[in-house]
Design a protein around this motif. Structure first.
Motif, PDB file in Angstrom:
ATOM      1  N   GLN A  70       0.824  -1.208   0.000  1.00  0.00           N
ATOM      2  CA  GLN A  70       0.000   0.000   0.000  1.00  0.00           C
ATOM      3  C   GLN A  70       0.862   1.263   0.000  1.00  0.00           C
ATOM      4  N   SER A  71       1.920   1.250   0.811  1.00  0.00           N
ATOM      5  CA  SER A  71       2.808   2.409   0.871  1.00  0.00           C
ATOM      6  C   SER A  71       3.494   2.638  -0.469  1.00  0.00           C
ATOM      7  N   ARG A  72       3.935   1.550  -1.076  1.00  0.00           N
ATOM      8  CA  ARG A  72       4.604   1.673  -2.367  1.00  0.00           C
ATOM      9  C   ARG A  72       3.645   2.194  -3.430  1.00  0.00           C
ATOM     10  N   ALA A  73       2.399   1.720  -3.383  1.00  0.00           N
ATOM     11  CA  ALA A  73       1.394   2.195  -4.340  1.00  0.00           C
ATOM     12  C   ALA A  73       1.173   3.698  -4.192  1.00  0.00           C
ATOM     13  N   ALA A  74       1.140   4.180  -2.949  1.00  0.00           N
ATOM     14  CA  ALA A  74       0.970   5.613  -2.719  1.00  0.00           C
ATOM     15  C   ALA A  74       2.137   6.395  -3.313  1.00  0.00           C
ATOM     16  N   TYR A  75       3.342   5.886  -3.101  1.00  0.00           N
ATOM     17  CA  TYR A  75       4.537   6.526  -3.651  1.00  0.00           C
ATOM     18  C   TYR A  75       4.488   6.542  -5.176  1.00  0.00           C
ATOM     19  N   ASP A 330       5.699  -4.907 -11.345  1.00  0.00           N
ATOM     20  CA  ASP A 330       6.678  -4.430 -10.366  1.00  0.00           C
ATOM     21  C   ASP A 330       7.086  -5.563  -9.427  1.00  0.00           C
ATOM     22  N   SER A 331       8.335  -6.004  -9.547  1.00  0.00           N
ATOM     23  CA  SER A 331       8.816  -7.091  -8.689  1.00  0.00           C
ATOM     24  C   SER A 331       8.988  -6.658  -7.242  1.00  0.00           C
ATOM     25  N   GLY A 332       9.039  -5.361  -6.989  1.00  0.00           N
ATOM     26  CA  GLY A 332       9.213  -4.863  -5.626  1.00  0.00           C
ATOM     27  C   GLY A 332       7.920  -4.699  -4.859  1.00  0.00           C
ATOM     28  N   THR A 333       6.770  -4.818  -5.543  1.00  0.00           N
ATOM     29  CA  THR A 333       5.468  -4.784  -4.871  1.00  0.00           C
ATOM     30  C   THR A 333       4.986  -6.224  -4.751  1.00  0.00           C
ATOM     31  N   THR A 334       4.581  -6.620  -3.565  1.00  0.00           N
ATOM     32  CA  THR A 334       4.210  -8.021  -3.331  1.00  0.00           C
ATOM     33  C   THR A 334       2.796  -8.317  -3.808  1.00  0.00           C
ATOM     34  N   LEU A 335       1.836  -7.550  -3.352  1.00  0.00           N
ATOM     35  CA  LEU A 335       0.444  -7.789  -3.704  1.00  0.00           C
ATOM     36  C   LEU A 335       0.106  -7.095  -5.021  1.00  0.00           C
ATOM     37  N   GLY A 404      -4.445 -21.587   9.227  1.00  0.00           N
ATOM     38  CA  GLY A 404      -5.817 -21.931   8.847  1.00  0.00           C
ATOM     39  C   GLY A 404      -6.596 -20.827   8.170  1.00  0.00           C
ATOM     40  N   LEU A 405      -5.923 -19.714   7.782  1.00  0.00           N
ATOM     41  CA  LEU A 405      -6.639 -18.587   7.185  1.00  0.00           C
ATOM     42  C   LEU A 405      -6.009 -18.222   5.841  1.00  0.00           C
ATOM     43  N   LEU A 406      -6.802 -18.352   4.773  1.00  0.00           N
ATOM     44  CA  LEU A 406      -6.355 -18.010   3.427  1.00  0.00           C
ATOM     45  C   LEU A 406      -7.016 -16.705   2.994  1.00  0.00           C
ATOM     46  N   CYS A 407      -6.219 -15.770   2.458  1.00  0.00           N
ATOM     47  CA  CYS A 407      -6.758 -14.458   2.088  1.00  0.00           C
ATOM     48  C   CYS A 407      -6.376 -14.095   0.656  1.00  0.00           C
ATOM     49  N   LEU A 408      -7.263 -13.329   0.011  1.00  0.00           N
ATOM     50  CA  LEU A 408      -7.043 -12.845  -1.343  1.00  0.00           C
ATOM     51  C   LEU A 408      -5.947 -11.786  -1.341  1.00  0.00           C
ATOM     52  N   THR A 409      -4.960 -11.941  -2.226  1.00  0.00           N
ATOM     53  CA  THR A 409      -3.834 -11.005  -2.274  1.00  0.00           C
ATOM     54  C   THR A 409      -3.995  -9.936  -3.350  1.00  0.00           C
ATOM     55  N   VAL A 410      -5.184  -9.818  -3.914  1.00  0.00           N
ATOM     56  CA  VAL A 410      -5.517  -8.715  -4.809  1.00  0.00           C
ATOM     57  C   VAL A 410      -6.294  -7.703  -3.981  1.00  0.00           C
ATOM     58  N   ILE A 411      -5.788  -6.490  -3.884  1.00  0.00           N
ATOM     59  CA  ILE A 411      -6.400  -5.492  -3.018  1.00  0.00           C
ATOM     60  C   ILE A 411      -6.646  -4.202  -3.790  1.00  0.00           C
ATOM     61  N   SER A 412      -7.323  -3.258  -3.128  1.00  0.00           N
ATOM     62  CA  SER A 412      -7.671  -2.001  -3.770  1.00  0.00           C
ATOM     63  C   SER A 412      -6.546  -0.983  -3.649  1.00  0.00           C
ATOM     64  N   GLY A 424       1.719  -7.185  -8.864  1.00  0.00           N
ATOM     65  CA  GLY A 424       2.752  -7.533  -7.899  1.00  0.00           C
ATOM     66  C   GLY A 424       3.357  -8.902  -8.129  1.00  0.00           C
ATOM     67  N   ASN A 425       4.418  -9.202  -7.353  1.00  0.00           N
ATOM     68  CA  ASN A 425       5.148 -10.433  -7.617  1.00  0.00           C
ATOM     69  C   ASN A 425       4.384 -11.702  -7.249  1.00  0.00           C
ATOM     70  N   LEU A 426       3.403 -11.626  -6.323  1.00  0.00           N
ATOM     71  CA  LEU A 426       2.628 -12.820  -5.993  1.00  0.00           C
ATOM     72  C   LEU A 426       1.774 -13.288  -7.169  1.00  0.00           C
ATOM     73  N   SER A 427       1.306 -12.359  -7.980  1.00  0.00           N
ATOM     74  CA  SER A 427       0.493 -12.732  -9.142  1.00  0.00           C
ATOM     75  C   SER A 427       1.328 -13.357 -10.246  1.00  0.00           C
ATOM     76  N   GLY A 428       2.635 -13.164 -10.203  1.00  0.00           N
ATOM     77  CA  GLY A 428       3.495 -13.677 -11.251  1.00  0.00           C
ATOM     78  C   GLY A 428       4.363 -14.857 -10.839  1.00  0.00           C
ATOM     79  N   ILE A 429       4.158 -15.382  -9.617  1.00  0.00           N
ATOM     80  CA  ILE A 429       4.972 -16.529  -9.229  1.00  0.00           C
ATOM     81  C   ILE A 429       4.596 -17.741 -10.072  1.00  0.00           C
ATOM     82  N   ASP A 430       5.561 -18.627 -10.222  1.00  0.00           N
ATOM     83  CA  ASP A 430       5.430 -19.807 -11.085  1.00  0.00           C
ATOM     84  C   ASP A 430       5.169 -19.417 -12.540  1.00  0.00           C
ATOM     85  N   TYR A 431       5.716 -18.281 -12.935  1.00  0.00           N
ATOM     86  CA  TYR A 431       5.784 -17.881 -14.338  1.00  0.00           C
ATOM     87  C   TYR A 431       7.241 -17.522 -14.647  1.00  0.00           C
ATOM     88  N   ILE A 432       7.708 -17.923 -15.819  1.00  0.00           N
ATOM     89  CA  ILE A 432       8.938 -17.342 -16.337  1.00  0.00           C
ATOM     90  C   ILE A 432       8.534 -16.018 -16.965  1.00  0.00           C
TER      91      ILE A 432
END
Length: 452
Positions: A70-75, A330-335, A404-412, A424-432
């Motif tokens: 979120q902070s990175r998105a603001a920047y 952006d590889s530096g943003t996780t979500l 025991g808690l799974l959460c969606l990593t796509v946020i506003s 973010g990088n979580l959406s691109g894992i397991d991709y070359i």
């Protein structure tokens, strides 16, 4: 009898050798997927990550990554809107969920680590003598002990391009990178030998930080700038690597991801899809793509963006006639962060597609969560880029944030009214994921990145 035993042993030995050879061939084929100068990337939650705090729980990094995304998105939003001041916070922090790259600088080479960041340009590391530095267990680079260290002259075009502070009274070319939350690095602009894997590059410009601090914590070293501006190592090494680099990020903290540089670092073959890479003059460091539509299960929403089309194809890339990017990879943003309307559609569509009842995150951080004990079947979320349909990584779309808690990593997006998305990088894992700055494309190919 002896002959029989020998024959049996010979057959067993032959079978074992064949098995080993087959395993070798399989791994050789996997490694062949990523060519060029190849280095390891360390998962942010890996025990091998020198930036990871030993007391951090296995869920700590993902919760911190939410705040830092979120902070990175603001920047990023402030940068896009033309505010180039240093008042705004970004998530370029050791705990920010970025993958870490090991490299060496100097002669003799000194091993160091930095967060591999496609959203940053200047590569910097802490240097002696430190006026103010954050703690790190790794040796701090001492320029006086390197035979190849050279300060950048004040009257050079290099100083003009790299220095944000200009020259001081001692005619030292100085830079400053500030992240708005009191995290910053200040030092001199210098040239040094950079070693990636077994390959050395001379006279690479970087920041030698003598004053570093703020919220940087733990065993930090700095940033490896992989952005698109002239100051990044991608631009500086363009003649040697041909504007090409590839990475494959694994979701497994106990496996090693990879990044490669060079003319052979290309993504090709079955299931590889390419989309135009859009360059914008200011700020020039971000890699823009054009997102036309997003699909969740059987529901689809067209993204409100400038018209775009592909008029044909040419060897080495996609020929674009009119494409104006609306999403930053952006590889530096996780979500992954979406504009407000697009996020609302995604949230509602995902919730409608899952028959289980959502539960509240105990820390009220993630908006949409489910109990992992429920028999969950998550819908496919597909980002329809210009010329390329990319399914968001299932392993990165829903992540366990506590037991025991799974959460969606796509946020506003945190900024209401922002029409920019961040992939973010979580959406691109397991991709070359391959960047070809000459052809002007980013290419995606599904893969098991834990096997590279």
């Amino acid at each position: 009898m002896v002959s029989s035993v020998r024959a049996s042993h010979s057959i067993h030995q032959s079978s074992t050798m064949e098995s080993k050879f087959m395993i070798f061939c399989v791994f050789a084929l996997l490694f062949a997927e990523i060519n060029g100068i190849t280095l390891d990337l360390i998962h942010p939650d890996s025990p091998l990550n020198p930036f990871r705090h030993p007391s951090q729980s296995r869920f700590g990094y993902i919760r911190q990554a939410f705040r830092n995304s979120q902070s990175r998105a603001a920047y990023i939003n402030h940068r896009i809107n033309g505010d180039f001041s240093t008042k705004f916070e970004t998530a370029v922090k050791p705990a920010g969920g970025g993958y870490v790259m090991k490299y060496s600088i100097g002669t003799p080479p000194v091993e160091t680590y930095g967060i591999a960041d496609t959203g940053s340009d200047i590569t910097w590391t802490q240097c002696k003598p430190c006026k103010t530095c954050f703690n790190q267990s790794l040796p701090i680079f001492d320029p006086k002990k390197s035979r190849s260290y050279k300060m950048v002259p004040c009257d050079s075009s290099t100083c003009t391009s790299f220095a944000s502070l200009g020259c001081d009274a001692d005619d030292i070319c100085r830079y400053q990178v500030a992240y708005g939350d009191q995290s910053s690095t200040v030092g001199e602009v210098a040239m040094e030998t950079l070693r990636l894997g077994n390959t050395s590059f001379k006279s690479v410009v970087f920041g030698c930080g003598f004053e570093n601090g703020g919220t940087f914590s733990g065993d930090s070293s700095g940033i490896v700038g992989l952005g698109g501006d002239v100051t990044s190592i991608i631009s500086q090494l363009d003649r040697q690597i041909g504007g090409k680099f590839v990475y494959c990020l694994s979701p497994d903290a106990n496996s090693t991801s990879r990044i490669s540089f060079g003319p052979d670092a290309v993504v090709k073959g079955a299931k590889a899809v390419s989309t135009p890479l859009i360059k914008k003059p200011k700020p020039a460091n971000f890699y823009w793509l054009n997102l036309e539509r997003i699909t969740v299960g059987g529901k689809s929403l067209t993204v409100k963006s400038p018209a775009s089309e592909i008029s044909g194809r040419r060897e080495g890339g996609v020929k674009q006639t009119k494409v104006e990017g609306n999403v930053i990879i952006d590889s530096g943003t996780t979500l992954t962060l979406l504009p407000y309307d697009l996020y609302n559609f995604t949230y509602s569509a995902v919730r409608d597609a899952i028959p289980a009842t959502p539960v509240t995150d105990s820390q009220n951080i993630f908006p949409l969560c489910y109990k992992s004990a429920d028999k969950l079947v998550f819908p496919r979320i597909v980002a329809h880029f210009t010329g390329a349909d990319v399914e968001l990584s299932p392993k990165g779309t829903f992540v366990e944030v506590e037991e025991g808690l799974l959460c969606l990593t796509v946020i506003s997006q945190v900024r209401i009214g922002s029409d920019v998305a961040i992939f973010g990088n979580l959406s691109g894992i397991d991709y070359i994921v391959g960047y070809d700055l000459v052809a002007g494309t980013v290419t995606f190919k599904p893969a098991d990145c834990s096997k590279f």
